[in-house]
Design a protein around this motif. Sequence first.
Motif, PDB file in Angstrom:
ATOM      1  N   PHE A 131    -113.716 124.136 -58.145  1.00 59.12           N
ATOM      2  CA  PHE A 131    -114.847 125.025 -57.893  1.00 59.12           C
ATOM      3  C   PHE A 131    -115.489 125.365 -59.235  1.00 59.12           C
ATOM      4  O   PHE A 131    -114.816 125.862 -60.148  1.00 59.12           O
ATOM      5  N   LEU A 132    -116.785 125.111 -59.347  1.00 58.01           N
ATOM      6  CA  LEU A 132    -117.524 125.322 -60.591  1.00 58.01           C
ATOM      7  C   LEU A 132    -118.458 126.523 -60.411  1.00 58.01           C
ATOM      8  O   LEU A 132    -119.319 126.525 -59.540  1.00 58.01           O
ATOM      9  N   SER A 133    -118.272 127.570 -61.247  1.00 58.21           N
ATOM     10  CA  SER A 133    -119.066 128.800 -61.143  1.00 58.21           C
ATOM     11  C   SER A 133    -119.839 129.016 -62.439  1.00 58.21           C
ATOM     12  O   SER A 133    -119.255 128.962 -63.524  1.00 58.21           O
ATOM     13  N   PHE A 134    -121.142 129.277 -62.327  1.00 63.21           N
ATOM     14  CA  PHE A 134    -121.954 129.462 -63.530  1.00 63.21           C
ATOM     15  C   PHE A 134    -123.211 130.256 -63.179  1.00 63.21           C
ATOM     16  O   PHE A 134    -123.623 130.347 -62.027  1.00 63.21           O
ATOM     17  N   ARG A 135    -123.840 130.819 -64.207  1.00 63.66           N
ATOM     18  CA  ARG A 135    -125.109 131.528 -64.050  1.00 63.66           C
ATOM     19  C   ARG A 135    -126.225 130.519 -64.253  1.00 63.66           C
ATOM     20  O   ARG A 135    -126.369 129.938 -65.338  1.00 63.66           O
ATOM     21  N   GLY A 136    -127.016 130.296 -63.218  1.00 63.15           N
ATOM     22  CA  GLY A 136    -128.010 129.231 -63.228  1.00 63.15           C
ATOM     23  C   GLY A 136    -128.952 129.228 -64.415  1.00 63.15           C
ATOM     24  O   GLY A 136    -129.071 128.218 -65.121  1.00 63.15           O
ATOM     25  N   PRO A 137    -129.646 130.316 -64.693  1.00 60.74           N
ATOM     26  CA  PRO A 137    -130.620 130.310 -65.789  1.00 60.74           C
ATOM     27  C   PRO A 137    -129.997 130.003 -67.149  1.00 60.74           C
ATOM     28  O   PRO A 137    -130.661 129.485 -68.038  1.00 60.74           O
ATOM     29  N   ASP A 138    -128.701 130.294 -67.332  1.00 63.17           N
ATOM     30  CA  ASP A 138    -128.059 130.098 -68.632  1.00 63.17           C
ATOM     31  C   ASP A 138    -127.617 128.657 -68.857  1.00 63.17           C
ATOM     32  O   ASP A 138    -127.728 128.129 -69.967  1.00 63.17           O
ATOM     33  N   THR A 139    -127.045 128.020 -67.826  1.00 67.49           N
ATOM     34  CA  THR A 139    -126.335 126.746 -68.062  1.00 67.49           C
ATOM     35  C   THR A 139    -126.668 125.645 -67.071  1.00 67.49           C
ATOM     36  O   THR A 139    -126.123 124.551 -67.177  1.00 67.49           O
ATOM     37  N   ARG A 140    -127.552 125.944 -66.093  1.00 65.25           N
ATOM     38  CA  ARG A 140    -127.776 124.960 -65.030  1.00 65.25           C
ATOM     39  C   ARG A 140    -128.260 123.622 -65.559  1.00 65.25           C
ATOM     40  O   ARG A 140    -127.778 122.566 -65.158  1.00 65.25           O
ATOM     41  N   ILE A 141    -129.175 123.634 -66.494  1.00 64.40           N
ATOM     42  CA  ILE A 141    -129.756 122.376 -66.983  1.00 64.40           C
ATOM     43  C   ILE A 141    -128.817 121.691 -67.977  1.00 64.40           C
ATOM     44  O   ILE A 141    -128.820 120.475 -68.105  1.00 64.40           O
ATOM     45  N   GLY A 142    -127.960 122.437 -68.657  1.00 63.63           N
ATOM     46  CA  GLY A 142    -127.129 121.879 -69.710  1.00 63.63           C
ATOM     47  C   GLY A 142    -125.721 121.540 -69.269  1.00 63.63           C
ATOM     48  O   GLY A 142    -125.483 120.647 -68.457  1.00 63.63           O
ATOM     49  N   ILE A 143    -124.763 122.296 -69.784  1.00 62.46           N
ATOM     50  CA  ILE A 143    -123.357 121.931 -69.631  1.00 62.46           C
ATOM     51  C   ILE A 143    -122.898 121.951 -68.177  1.00 62.46           C
ATOM     52  O   ILE A 143    -122.082 121.127 -67.768  1.00 62.46           O
ATOM     53  N   ALA A 196    -115.582 111.100 -62.020  1.00 66.86           N
ATOM     54  CA  ALA A 196    -114.135 110.916 -62.166  1.00 66.86           C
ATOM     55  C   ALA A 196    -113.420 110.917 -60.821  1.00 66.86           C
ATOM     56  O   ALA A 196    -112.196 110.799 -60.767  1.00 66.86           O
ATOM     57  N   GLY A 197    -114.180 111.056 -59.739  1.00 64.54           N
ATOM     58  CA  GLY A 197    -113.581 111.046 -58.409  1.00 64.54           C
ATOM     59  C   GLY A 197    -113.009 112.378 -57.988  1.00 64.54           C
ATOM     60  O   GLY A 197    -112.205 112.449 -57.055  1.00 64.54           O
ATOM     61  N   ILE A 198    -113.402 113.456 -58.674  1.00 64.85           N
ATOM     62  CA  ILE A 198    -112.882 114.787 -58.367  1.00 64.85           C
ATOM     63  C   ILE A 198    -113.870 115.501 -57.442  1.00 64.85           C
ATOM     64  O   ILE A 198    -115.038 115.674 -57.797  1.00 64.85           O
ATOM     65  N   ARG A 199    -113.398 115.904 -56.278  1.00 67.65           N
ATOM     66  CA  ARG A 199    -114.271 116.567 -55.313  1.00 67.65           C
ATOM     67  C   ARG A 199    -114.585 117.972 -55.822  1.00 67.65           C
ATOM     68  O   ARG A 199    -113.693 118.832 -55.881  1.00 67.65           O
ATOM     69  N   THR A 200    -115.836 118.200 -56.176  1.00 59.89           N
ATOM     70  CA  THR A 200    -116.233 119.417 -56.883  1.00 59.89           C
ATOM     71  C   THR A 200    -117.288 120.172 -56.104  1.00 59.89           C
ATOM     72  O   THR A 200    -118.258 119.589 -55.620  1.00 59.89           O
ATOM     73  N   TYR A 201    -117.090 121.497 -55.993  1.00 64.03           N
ATOM     74  CA  TYR A 201    -118.086 122.382 -55.388  1.00 64.03           C
ATOM     75  C   TYR A 201    -118.849 123.052 -56.515  1.00 64.03           C
ATOM     76  O   TYR A 201    -118.265 123.759 -57.346  1.00 64.03           O
ATOM     77  N   ARG A 202    -120.156 122.852 -56.550  1.00 57.69           N
ATOM     78  CA  ARG A 202    -120.984 123.464 -57.592  1.00 57.69           C
ATOM     79  C   ARG A 202    -121.748 124.622 -56.974  1.00 57.69           C
ATOM     80  O   ARG A 202    -122.529 124.447 -56.044  1.00 57.69           O
ATOM     81  N   ASP A 203    -121.525 125.814 -57.502  1.00 60.29           N
ATOM     82  CA  ASP A 203    -122.245 126.980 -57.013  1.00 60.29           C
ATOM     83  C   ASP A 203    -123.285 127.408 -58.034  1.00 60.29           C
ATOM     84  O   ASP A 203    -122.991 127.530 -59.222  1.00 60.29           O
TER      85      ASP A 203
END
Length: 1033
Positions: free
Chosen positions: A36-48, A59-66
């Motif tokens: 599960f990947l959690s981040f603040r959109g305006p800060d990091t959405r376009i970058g890391i 890498a074949g890892i099932r990832t949920y991006r919020d």
Amino acid sequence: METRAPINDIGEAGSSRKHKPVQITEAVEGWDYEVFLSFRGPDTRIGIADYLYISLKEAGIRTYRDNEELHFGEEIGPELLGAIEQSKVSIPIFSNGYASSRWCLNELAHMVDCRRKGQIIMPIFYYVEPSEVQNQTGGYSEALLAHENKKSVDDETMRKWRAALNEVGGLKGWDIQNGDRHEGQLVKHIITKVLSALKKAYLVITDFLVGVDNNVKDILGMISTNIDDVKIVGIHGMGGIGKMTLAKVVYNKLSQDFDDCCFLDDVRETSNLKGIVYLQNHLISDLSKRALPFANCVDEGIMMIEERFSSKKALIFLDDVDEKSQLIALLGRRCCFGPGSQILITTRNAIVLREFDVKLIYPVGEMDSNRLLQLFSKHAFRRDHPPPEKLELSREIVKIAQGLPLVLEVMGSTLSWCEQREDIWDEYLEKWKMGHIEAIQSKLIISYEALDPCQRQIFLDIACLFIGYDKNIVMYMWKDCGLCPAHGLEVLQMMSLIKIGKGNELWMHDHLKDLGREIASQETLSLKFDEFLEYCFPLERFATLPNLRFLQADSTSLNSNSVERFLSEAALLWHNKSLIFSTMNILKRNRQLLPNLRWLTWHNFPLQAHLMTYFSMNNLVILDFSWSNITYNWGGWRHIKRACKLKVLNLANCTHLTKTPDLSELLTLERLILDDCYRLAEIDSSINKLKNLIFLSLIACRELQYLPKELGGLPSLAELLLDGTSIREIPEWWALDKLENPNVHNSPSVKTSGSINCLTSLSKLSLVSTFITHLPDSIGALTSLERLNLKRCRINKLPYSIGKLRSLTESDLFCTGITKLPDSMECLENLKALIVFEGYDSESISALPKLPKSLTSLALSSMSLEAIPDLSNLINLELLLLFMGEPDISSLSEFAEDPMPWWLGRLSKLQSLVLCIPHMTSLSPELGDLSHLKFLYLFQCASLQCIPQISSSILKLYIMSCWSLTTLDISNLKTLSQLRILDTPVEDLSGRELLDNLLEWKIEKNENNEKSYISVIEELVKMVLDWHSIRNI
């Protein structure tokens, strides 16, 4: 201070009340998400955040991006909750604006909840100091203050946010601002860590492991070069010499350094049974860690392997390869894996290795005579060395075996059956001396010849047909054939000719299987239809097989217009090949086919009912129509009712069944299996007629909400499995003195006079994951009940009458929400195993009543326990797991008087001890007197300052997150094989010189090693479920 995370695999991830929890220990392949990947959109959405998400997916890892900026409203919805709970790893990206988002803070708080259940959190500090997050200073302080000023959240929510920031901010993560790699390198490093955390557990190795250390060192030395190329090691030797065991040990040691591992067991047999494409898809799935489109043919599989894994560093173990084509199919034409990959291959045929150009070949030879003598002694005498009076005879037997471990196992087990009688030993010794030493089967056949005719037939049946089958089912056929299977199986086990697994599955070593099939080929005829061949077998051909006992078929691909034929997986075994009848004459006389048929398994049975009339039902004992589309009013039931000997009826996965058929004429039926009939909503009242029924399984019949009163009138019913049904209450069967009940008078099958037996034969009741909220007081009438499984039920208390279950030996109360155990628990005088773990979204037990001293295994986890429970009366305990939370500050004075489990020294039979007691300052000084103690695990005993002398019998010692422990003495632990000291500041380690002799050791003083923690937890869970009488019920 960090709160303990309870045992993984016994527990589940946290959940909301509106969302069904997902079991944290479920196999990775079965989860919807792994990260599960959690981040603040305006800060990091376009970058890391975007780069990391794409890299994880690649890498074949099932990832949920919020992305919090896409949400509306204030509450986290069920989908998001589920994504967090299902994930094994959560990655929050702490940026400058992270704390200004209420949504991000809510996510973080839920991650911390799930961390209590075993989830791993890997934080990234994106141009933010970790201390700013942990201590809520700078921008994080301002953001939280703004939330408070808006008065948009209550104090409890604010407290959870601050606690979550404090806990996660203190975890080891990646700090970009302070030079923790460039972003591209950082992402690669994160991917490696995540894959490592998701890695599967070790392979299981035999308990009788003798003399492999030097071989393991030799093989590791062959591959430990400075050249980072692909290493392929071929391990070859004759069957039964220990190739697989040796390779497993090597694999386990190497797997610690690999993120991508794959073990393919029994390549030879599996490729013959299921095809090499099945194994290709298995390997692709394991190494990709996600579901991919399956290869449809061998060439397509080779292409997928070569294209997908040419740069992947992987560890692969291929067991029992016998053809070069198998290696090409699984490894590619030129072994296509990336630099650093290591591949282990076991085979009986060294030519296969040379043909594939394997350079590193390790022949497995004989053990030295001392090791062989030790191995024989373990099997013959259950000790490391023979008694003096049997020493010379034992040495002679070891010479006869010529270094073959399997032969020694069979010989030793055979003689152990004879209770060391000198005359029998002499007879066997002379017999073995006369055998042909160079051929293993000439040794093994001696044991076969020692069997009586019934035991021989059972041995041949297992070798040819029933490996992997449930022995409780197969026994019905053997009983009807007069083979005395109970005694026969016991003899076969004692002579090491077969083994019976924990799930009652039959198992046989490859060489013994080969021996059995060679004998069968001389005495019987056998025929197998391959599902990949368009082989036509006319129905009339069965007329030539009058002595056929077992028939297995699958009509998945059967043309509905050709019911006289069947395809795929038909296994036939019959005797006396001279009995060939004229097909036309038999059909003219209108005789039914297969008059001696005992077992008919036909998956996806054609719906044409008249097909059943061709087969004789007179001697049928087992009928398996699982995976068929039959209904309760199907016409074929009329013919099945003629099966006057039928004992087993398997209708599992018959998804068109909405009601059970009328079974009133199957009076001999003993086992009825209805698992996964998910449309089944009603049990026909005719079940009352099945007075001999001993086993009823309704697992995963999701539409079933009620049980008929008629079930209470089954005097022989011993096992009732209701796991995963929608049952909400157990009827008051046991309160009925007579069947004059207004709720059952409408059933014509129920008489209105005579006493009911009230299920007094019931020995197992399983209610896993049902909607049961309480047990009736009358449950105390189940005087024969031995196993009660209430795992994940919604029950919150047990009735006092539970104490009347004097036959109860096992009870699983994991995740039930029970807040208090009745005092009557002490009356359960035969209780051996008890699991009591706190439930999700519920209070937990605050005090423990006196438990029965009969207990041998106890697993208890409660964050609400007010004091260390007094277990001093449990003098028979062999396994103890005790997990507690932080004490209430107001009760500290009480705890000061009881800082340790003083009673440990009284548990003289204790073999495994697992403790998580944060306020415990010391262990009992009598710990060193526990002479049977083998395993000691201490987790997050944060106040523990010293450990007195540890018992010298210890084999494994794990200490994790004991933050006050600075000294440890292991100098007397001469038998210690594994040591792990993680996240514990031990500076003074006495006995450090022992480390070089350990099979495994790891000391990391200040690192919160999540990967090691998870692996230890998984090992603990396996130990709990396998230990003695605790079963995974």
